[in-house]
Every structure is written in structure tokens, then in C-alpha cells.
Design a protein around this motif. Sequence first.
Motif, mmCIF file in Angstrom:
data_model
loop_
_atom_site.group_PDB
_atom_site.id
_atom_site.type_symbol
_atom_site.label_atom_id
_atom_site.label_comp_id
_atom_site.label_asym_id
_atom_site.label_seq_id
_atom_site.Cartn_x
_atom_site.Cartn_y
_atom_site.Cartn_z
ATOM 1 N N GLY A 299 -6.899 4.387 22.520
ATOM 2 C CA GLY A 299 -5.749 4.749 21.675
ATOM 3 C C GLY A 299 -5.818 6.239 21.337
ATOM 4 N N SER A 300 -4.692 6.832 20.994
ATOM 5 C CA SER A 300 -4.722 8.270 20.694
ATOM 6 C C SER A 300 -4.704 8.508 19.185
ATOM 7 N N ASP A 301 -5.218 9.681 18.771
ATOM 8 C CA ASP A 301 -5.202 10.030 17.344
ATOM 9 C C ASP A 301 -3.771 10.111 16.821
ATOM 10 N N ALA A 302 -2.871 10.601 17.666
ATOM 11 C CA ALA A 302 -1.472 10.741 17.221
ATOM 12 C C ALA A 302 -0.896 9.361 16.900
ATOM 13 N N LYS A 303 -1.219 8.389 17.750
ATOM 14 C CA LYS A 303 -0.694 7.026 17.501
ATOM 15 C C LYS A 303 -1.371 6.415 16.281
ATOM 16 N N LEU A 304 -2.670 6.667 16.128
ATOM 17 C CA LEU A 304 -3.392 6.149 14.964
ATOM 18 C C LEU A 304 -2.788 6.729 13.687
ATOM 19 N N GLU A 305 -2.567 8.027 13.701
ATOM 20 C CA GLU A 305 -1.999 8.680 12.516
ATOM 21 C C GLU A 305 -0.612 8.104 12.197
ATOM 22 N N ALA A 306 0.198 7.932 13.228
ATOM 23 C CA ALA A 306 1.558 7.418 12.994
ATOM 24 C C ALA A 306 1.490 6.003 12.413
ATOM 25 N N PHE A 307 0.555 5.187 12.921
ATOM 26 C CA PHE A 307 0.444 3.816 12.426
ATOM 27 C C PHE A 307 -0.033 3.815 10.967
ATOM 28 N N ILE A 308 -1.024 4.663 10.678
ATOM 29 C CA ILE A 308 -1.531 4.739 9.300
ATOM 30 C C ILE A 308 -0.392 5.128 8.350
ATOM 31 N N ARG A 309 0.401 6.096 8.761
ATOM 32 C CA ARG A 309 1.516 6.533 7.906
ATOM 33 C C ARG A 309 2.511 5.390 7.663
ATOM 34 N N GLU A 310 2.760 4.634 8.720
ATOM 35 C CA GLU A 310 3.691 3.491 8.624
ATOM 36 C C GLU A 310 3.147 2.457 7.613
ATOM 37 N N VAL A 311 1.832 2.178 7.704
ATOM 38 C CA VAL A 311 1.217 1.193 6.814
ATOM 39 C C VAL A 311 1.272 1.684 5.371
ATOM 40 N N VAL A 312 0.905 2.940 5.179
ATOM 41 C CA VAL A 312 0.825 3.462 3.816
ATOM 42 C C VAL A 312 2.223 3.565 3.183
ATOM 43 N N LYS A 313 3.226 3.801 3.997
ATOM 44 C CA LYS A 313 4.615 3.834 3.493
ATOM 45 C C LYS A 313 4.949 2.526 2.770
ATOM 46 N N LYS A 314 4.332 1.415 3.269
ATOM 47 C CA LYS A 314 4.662 0.078 2.720
ATOM 48 C C LYS A 314 3.764 -0.323 1.548
ATOM 49 N N LYS A 315 3.003 0.621 1.018
ATOM 50 C CA LYS A 315 2.091 0.294 -0.084
ATOM 51 C C LYS A 315 2.873 -0.403 -1.206
ATOM 52 N N PRO A 316 2.355 -1.532 -1.700
ATOM 53 C CA PRO A 316 3.089 -2.231 -2.771
ATOM 54 C C PRO A 316 3.219 -1.348 -4.015
ATOM 55 N N ASP A 317 4.288 -1.584 -4.775
ATOM 56 C CA ASP A 317 4.527 -0.774 -5.977
ATOM 57 C C ASP A 317 3.394 -0.896 -6.973
ATOM 58 N N GLY A 318 2.922 -2.140 -7.165
ATOM 59 C CA GLY A 318 1.875 -2.333 -8.163
ATOM 60 C C GLY A 318 1.659 -3.799 -8.441
ATOM 61 N N VAL A 319 0.681 -4.068 -9.281
ATOM 62 C CA VAL A 319 0.296 -5.463 -9.517
ATOM 63 C C VAL A 319 0.584 -5.902 -10.950
ATOM 64 N N GLY A 320 1.555 -5.237 -11.559
ATOM 65 C CA GLY A 320 1.910 -5.582 -12.939
ATOM 66 C C GLY A 320 2.216 -7.058 -13.108
ATOM 67 N N TYR A 321 2.755 -7.676 -12.067
ATOM 68 C CA TYR A 321 3.124 -9.099 -12.141
ATOM 69 C C TYR A 321 1.915 -9.999 -12.382
ATOM 70 N N MET A 322 0.744 -9.507 -12.043
ATOM 71 C CA MET A 322 -0.461 -10.347 -12.139
ATOM 72 C C MET A 322 -0.771 -10.743 -13.573
ATOM 73 N N THR A 323 -0.382 -9.882 -14.499
ATOM 74 C CA THR A 323 -0.725 -10.150 -15.897
ATOM 75 C C THR A 323 -0.058 -11.435 -16.375
ATOM 76 N N THR A 324 0.999 -11.857 -15.687
ATOM 77 C CA THR A 324 1.704 -13.055 -16.134
ATOM 78 C C THR A 324 1.235 -14.307 -15.381
ATOM 79 N N LEU A 325 0.323 -14.138 -14.464
ATOM 80 C CA LEU A 325 -0.141 -15.295 -13.672
ATOM 81 C C LEU A 325 -0.955 -16.239 -14.537
ATOM 82 N N ARG A 326 -0.773 -17.494 -14.355
ATOM 83 C CA ARG A 326 -1.623 -18.458 -15.058
ATOM 84 C C ARG A 326 -2.682 -19.016 -14.120
#
Length: 340
Positions: A299-326
Motif C-alpha cells: 500500500g502507499s503512504d498517500a493512500k494510507l494518509e487519505a484513508f486515515i483522514r476519511e476515518v478521522v472525519k467520521k469521529k463521533p461527536d462525543g459520548v454525552g449520551y452515556m451518562t443516561t445509560l442504565r
Amino acid sequence: MPSVSVPALGHPLVDGKGRVAKKLRISVTDRCNFACLFCMPDKSKVKWLPTADQLAFPEIEHVARVLASMGVDSIRVTGGEPLLRPKVEELVEGLTATRGIDSVDMTSNGWFLKQKARALKSAGLRGVTVSLHSLKPDRFARISGINALPRVLEGIEEAVKVGLDPVKINSVAIRGYNEDEIYDLFDYAHSRGLSIRFIEFMPLDGLGIWNPDAVISGKEIVDIVGKRHALKAMGRMLGKTASLWSVNDGPGDLGLITSMSEPFCDDCDRVRLTSDGKLLSCLFDTEYYDLKPYIRDGGSDAKLEAFIREVVKKKPDGVGYMTTLREGWAKPRNMNAIGG
Ligand code: SAM
């Protein structure tokens, strides 16, 4: 004037909310010789990740190098138990030498620290955080699944002796298990000038014992320690996990990692690499993204970098919802296989 070499960096690694990744946690193995009840599944039922999937050190260094070129500047090596991975100090040496990486630290259960601390220091490791959840030998064994308290304490002493800095203590505070030892754990660290971090119990355990009532909040801990010491709120630096309190204006501060009661996702700057090469942009991610196709078989570094960027773009907003979990949350992996 001394010349300062500034690495030429590419574009920063930014997620969909504008947060910039600066820190990398690398899990080098999912295996552990402890079986902490808030982390591992029942040892007889645990399914270890296939060894063929485990990244080799050059592969880990490859990912670190590409992430460093996007602005990641500090690394924490973890697991499982990172010191179970043979010759992990060689990896530390490689990571420390990576252009753009300012610091490499480790989180460990302390079992192998007495024998490994010096080699780790020579390899360039900056500091170590050692997990310690009880100072009573029997209770330590019950919580961590192994009779190891004296050995862990010796490991901490050795880490200090060889000059790893900072040496910190991590304690997971769980109601019904160690709430009566919060002050003693704090005092153990503080009296040695070491910092301690109490981590709120997160629903990443393998035994399914998590429930919201078992979580001891950071606020409760401040109340306990504050009864005996003058605490001064220092706040939480952006991107850091712990809110800090200075104690009597001296060394050995108190840190609270309030992942449940006050999540700090809005300025999270971490990404995680699992031992089997999956990239996670969040500890609570439910989707894992495999980097192996980009680093194995040409695999190439350029493709690795592009994939990492794609993954990080989708980072969840946060886990605030967890506080309400029972109840426990449908997690794809337990903490040992993510890397804490
Ligand atoms: N084996 C090493 C150790 O014991 O520190 C490193 C891995 S361990 C997963 C990293 C940290 O995660 C430890 O401090 C551990 O106590 C913490 N941890 C594990 N499970 C947790 C949970 N369910 N909630 C909060 N912290 C947890």
C-alpha cells in the motif's frame, strides 16, 4: 543561537467537528497477565486477537510516521499489557526517533516494570503511568485477578529510580470495590510526589459489571481528598483527559478523568491504533477501520494518509449520551483489546 529543527508537516488531521488530532495511543497487544474485573472478560472465555493480525514493530512505526507527518506529536504505548510484547523497548526507540514525535509514554500494570524500566528509559521512554486500584494485597488480587501488589509497588519505585518522568498512578474507582481506599491511594502517590489520576468506571468491561451506580464521580473524589488537604482547581488543559487539582501547592497533583460524569469529547485530540491494525478515532467507536491493507502488500503512504483522514472525519461527536445509560452498552470490544 541554537537552531531549532521544525519538521515540515503536511495538513493537520482534522475531524468533521474541527478537532485536530495530536495524540496517538498505540495498543501493542490485547493480552494481559492481569484480569482486572473492570476490563477483561472471564479469562477462560477470552478470545485473543489472532497473532497473524498483530502489527509488527515496523508496521506500527510506519503508521506513527504517517500520523506524525499530519501533526500527531505524542504517543502513549498501551495494551493489554504492553510489557508482555517482547522487546517493546525496540518499538519505543523507533517511535521516539520518529520525526515530529515529541514524547513517548507508556501505561502499564507494573508487573514487568522492575526488570524493564531501565531499558525503557534508555530507549527514550519519557514517562510511565502504572495502574493501581488497591493497596490491600487481597483486594488487589480480587480486583486485578493476580496476587501482585508488592511486585507492582517495586515496579513503581524502579520507574522513579531510573528517572522515568512523569511516573503517574491510574486508579479506577468503583463503588463496592475500592471506594474506601480513595484517600489511601491518593496518599500513596502524593506522599511520594507522584501524580494520581482517578478514572471514572466506563462501560468497557468484559464481565458486564458496569452500571451507573458503580461509577464514583470525580466530584466525590474531590470531596474525599478535599476533607484532608487544601485543593486548588487547576482546570483541564484542552486535549487532556484529566482535570487537575494541586494539593497544598506542592508536587503530586490529583487528576480526575471524568469520562462519564463530564465527558471531554469537545476537544478530544486522540486517535488509537489497536494491536491488530485498526484505527479508532474514539474510545467508544463502534466501527473499527483496518489499516493493514494500506501497510501490507505494497500500500502507499498517500493512500494510507487519505484513508486515515476519511476515518478521522467520521469521529463521533462525543459520548454525552452515556451518562443516561442504565445498562452496559453494546461494545464491539473490551478495553484490553482497544487499548486504554
Ligand atoms: N495493562 C495496562 C494497565 O493495566 O494499565 C494498560 C492497559 S489498561 C486497559 C489502561 C488503563 O485503562 C488502566 O489504567 C485501566 O485501569 C483502565 N481501564 C480499563 N478498563 C477500564 C474501564 N472499564 N473503565 C475505566 N478505566 C479502565
